[in-house]
Design a protein around this motif. Structure first.
Motif, PDB file in Angstrom:
ATOM      1  N   TYR A  67       0.864  -1.180   0.000  1.00 44.83           N
ATOM      2  CA  TYR A  67       0.000   0.000   0.000  1.00 44.83           C
ATOM      3  C   TYR A  67       0.905   1.236   0.000  1.00 44.83           C
ATOM      4  O   TYR A  67       2.094   1.146   0.315  1.00 44.83           O
ATOM      5  CB  TYR A  67      -0.935   0.006   1.217  1.00 44.83           C
ATOM      6  CG  TYR A  67      -0.210   0.100   2.531  1.00 44.83           C
ATOM      7  CD1 TYR A  67      -0.112   1.310   3.220  1.00 44.83           C
ATOM      8  CD2 TYR A  67       0.401  -1.017   3.094  1.00 44.83           C
ATOM      9  CE1 TYR A  67       0.566   1.398   4.416  1.00 44.83           C
ATOM     10  CE2 TYR A  67       1.078  -0.934   4.299  1.00 44.83           C
ATOM     11  CZ  TYR A  67       1.158   0.276   4.953  1.00 44.83           C
ATOM     12  OH  TYR A  67       1.845   0.365   6.145  1.00 44.83           O
ATOM     13  N   SER A  68       0.348   2.366  -0.341  1.00 47.72           N
ATOM     14  CA  SER A  68       1.111   3.614  -0.377  1.00 47.72           C
ATOM     15  C   SER A  68       0.480   4.660   0.518  1.00 47.72           C
ATOM     16  O   SER A  68      -0.743   4.789   0.581  1.00 47.72           O
ATOM     17  CB  SER A  68       1.170   4.166  -1.797  1.00 47.72           C
ATOM     18  OG  SER A  68       1.894   3.306  -2.628  1.00 47.72           O
ATOM     19  N   GLY A  71       2.817   8.740  -1.077  1.00 49.57           N
ATOM     20  CA  GLY A  71       3.734   8.374  -2.151  1.00 49.57           C
ATOM     21  C   GLY A  71       4.811   7.367  -1.777  1.00 49.57           C
ATOM     22  O   GLY A  71       5.643   7.012  -2.603  1.00 49.57           O
ATOM     23  N   ILE A  72       4.796   6.898  -0.547  1.00 53.07           N
ATOM     24  CA  ILE A  72       5.790   5.912  -0.095  1.00 53.07           C
ATOM     25  C   ILE A  72       5.114   4.554  -0.015  1.00 53.07           C
ATOM     26  O   ILE A  72       4.087   4.393   0.638  1.00 53.07           O
ATOM     27  CB  ILE A  72       6.377   6.295   1.277  1.00 53.07           C
ATOM     28  CG1 ILE A  72       7.053   7.651   1.200  1.00 53.07           C
ATOM     29  CG2 ILE A  72       7.343   5.212   1.772  1.00 53.07           C
ATOM     30  CD1 ILE A  72       7.490   8.209   2.538  1.00 53.07           C
ATOM     31  N   GLU A  73       5.726   3.557  -0.691  1.00 51.98           N
ATOM     32  CA  GLU A  73       5.150   2.214  -0.699  1.00 51.98           C
ATOM     33  C   GLU A  73       5.596   1.442   0.534  1.00 51.98           C
ATOM     34  O   GLU A  73       6.764   1.483   0.916  1.00 51.98           O
ATOM     35  CB  GLU A  73       5.562   1.469  -1.970  1.00 51.98           C
ATOM     36  CG  GLU A  73       4.865   0.126  -2.110  1.00 51.98           C
ATOM     37  CD  GLU A  73       5.113  -0.503  -3.460  1.00 51.98           C
ATOM     38  OE1 GLU A  73       4.459  -0.095  -4.427  1.00 51.98           O
ATOM     39  OE2 GLU A  73       5.969  -1.395  -3.522  1.00 51.98           O
ATOM     40  N   HIS A  74       4.645   0.756   1.136  1.00 52.82           N
ATOM     41  CA  HIS A  74       4.906  -0.051   2.330  1.00 52.82           C
ATOM     42  C   HIS A  74       4.386  -1.474   2.095  1.00 52.82           C
ATOM     43  O   HIS A  74       3.480  -1.690   1.287  1.00 52.82           O
ATOM     44  CB  HIS A  74       4.167   0.521   3.547  1.00 52.82           C
ATOM     45  CG  HIS A  74       4.546   1.915   3.892  1.00 52.82           C
ATOM     46  ND1 HIS A  74       5.641   2.222   4.646  1.00 52.82           N
ATOM     47  CD2 HIS A  74       3.953   3.097   3.582  1.00 52.82           C
ATOM     48  CE1 HIS A  74       5.720   3.535   4.798  1.00 52.82           C
ATOM     49  NE2 HIS A  74       4.702   4.091   4.159  1.00 52.82           N
TER      50      HIS A  74
END
Length: 153
Positions: A67-68, A71-74
């Protein structure tokens, strides 16, 4: 010297404490996450994990998703463990069908830690049952301890 009954009471009293704490945390987290912000996620892994317990082998549905946030994907593999209690192998297979690899799902994102998200697979009924059972175990253990102390006088 303690009798077997007294030892049982003490073991029941002390053994119920960690189980009660762990299960209460799982249920509390489920309730808290209902108010957390939601994000779109994609299931990247979906499989059955076998777990050994005192009663034999248990099958558990496991998921991993991406998930984001900002703007950072985790990536996360946390879920609410929403199988009914007691769960069956068929229940696990149904859950895997509900969340297949590639499925787009909504996850709850911890506002205090965006790197922590939880897939809501349903209310953790098994943990709720264990919370109640451990509370009963604690009370019974306490009653045994108190009764044996007062009768010893």
């Amino acid at each position: 010297m303690l009798t077997a009954f007294q030892i049982f009471g003490v073991a029941l009293l002390l053994g119920s404490i960690p189980l009660s704490i762990k299960s209460a945390r799982r249920v509390r987290t489920y309730r808290q996450m209902q108010a957390w912000p939601k994000a779109r996620a994609r299931i990247t892994k979906s499989f059955v994990r076998e777990e050994s317990s005192g009663d034999g082998m248990a099958n558990l549905a496991e998921f991993e998703f991406v998930y984001s946030v900002a703007g950072i994907e985790h990536t996360s593999n946390l879920q609410t463990e929403g199988l009914r209690f007691p769960g069956t192998e068929e229940d696990v297979q149904q859950m895997l069908k509900r969340f297949p690899v590639g499925a787009s799902v909504q996850v709850a994102v911890d506002p205090a830690d965006p790197g922590r998200a939880i897939l809501d697979t349903g209310f953790p009924a098994a943990w709720n049952a264990l919370k109640r059972a451990s509370a009963i175990g604690f009370l019974v253990g306490l009653a045994i301890c108190l009764a044996t102390i007062s009768f010893a006088k």
